[in-house]
Design an enzyme around this catalytic site. Structure first.
Site, PDB file in Angstrom:
ATOM      1  N   SER A 175       0.874  -1.376  -0.100  1.00 38.56           N
ATOM      2  CA  SER A 175       0.085   0.072  -0.116  1.00 38.56           C
ATOM      3  C   SER A 175       1.009   1.309   0.371  1.00 38.56           C
ATOM      4  O   SER A 175       0.272   2.363  -0.240  1.00 38.56           O
ATOM      5  CB  SER A 175      -0.624  -0.113   0.965  1.00 38.56           C
ATOM      6  OG  SER A 175      -0.060  -0.305   2.391  1.00 38.56           O
ATOM      7  N   HIS A 227      14.554  -3.371   0.697  1.00 41.98           N
ATOM      8  CA  HIS A 227      14.306  -2.494   1.392  1.00 41.98           C
ATOM      9  C   HIS A 227      15.558  -1.474   2.039  1.00 41.98           C
ATOM     10  O   HIS A 227      15.482  -0.206   2.124  1.00 41.98           O
ATOM     11  CB  HIS A 227      13.316  -2.711   2.690  1.00 41.98           C
ATOM     12  CG  HIS A 227      12.220  -3.057   2.664  1.00 41.98           C
ATOM     13  ND1 HIS A 227      11.455  -1.455   2.856  1.00 41.98           N
ATOM     14  CD2 HIS A 227      11.068  -3.967   2.687  1.00 41.98           C
ATOM     15  CE1 HIS A 227      10.241  -1.938   3.218  1.00 41.98           C
ATOM     16  NE2 HIS A 227       9.726  -3.390   2.442  1.00 41.98           N
TER      17      HIS A 227
END
Length: 168
Positions: free
Chosen positions: A13, A50
């Site tokens: 999201s 990440h």
């Protein structure tokens, strides 16, 4: 008490990117508390992505289980990003540990923090009811963890399609 922010939303999201931006905007050297315990190549690739996106300049603490200890030890070192409560919870459940006392200890720890803490967590209860007992138990536990953290948070944001919505 320091500022506590819960950033929640679905998978992919944009919640982690949003939370990272929030922490970067705070004064001090940012601290990234990673709760993942990469057990396979796919998860190791996710962790590497990440790290690459986050870039240098972060102090990294890898702690898949003792989140309370990581928060207490890092308090005062700068604003902290916990990514994420979902992996932390699943680590406890897969280790056969009772998650409820851990969640209670987490909320107590958050209330005593002096430096800001931004926590990322998945919202997993908005889809279909899972077909197996373990998945249902996890969904329920994640909902309870999110509720407990939201109750002590100064702010709660729900991220959808990369857009944050202020809930609290």
């Amino acid at each position: 008490m320091g500022r506590i922010v819960l950033v929640t939303g679905g998978a992919r999201s944009g919640k982690s990117s949003h939370a990272e931006a929030r922490v970067r905007a705070m004064p001090g050297v940012p601290v990234y508390i990673a709760t993942s315990d990469p057990q396979d190549d796919e998860m190791r690739d996710r962790v590497a992505r990440h790290r690459a996106v986050r870039g240098p300049g972060w102090t990294l603490i890898e702690e898949p289980l003792d989140l309370v200890g990581a928060l207490d030890r890092s308090d005062g070192a700068g604003p902290r990003l916990v990514d994420c409560l979902t992996l932390w919870l699943s680590n406890h459940m897969f280790a056969g540990q009772d998650w409820e006392p851990e969640a209670e200890a987490l909320t107590a720890a958050l209330l005593r923090q002096q430096a800001p803490v931004v926590l990322v967590s998945n919202e997993v209860g908005m889809g279909i009811v899972p077909e197996n007992a373990l998945a249902r138990a996890f969904r329920d536990a994640q909902g309870w963890v999110n509720q407990r953290v939201a109750a002590v948070a100064d702010e709660v944001e729900f991220v959808v399609s990369g857009l944050p919505l202020r809930v609290k």
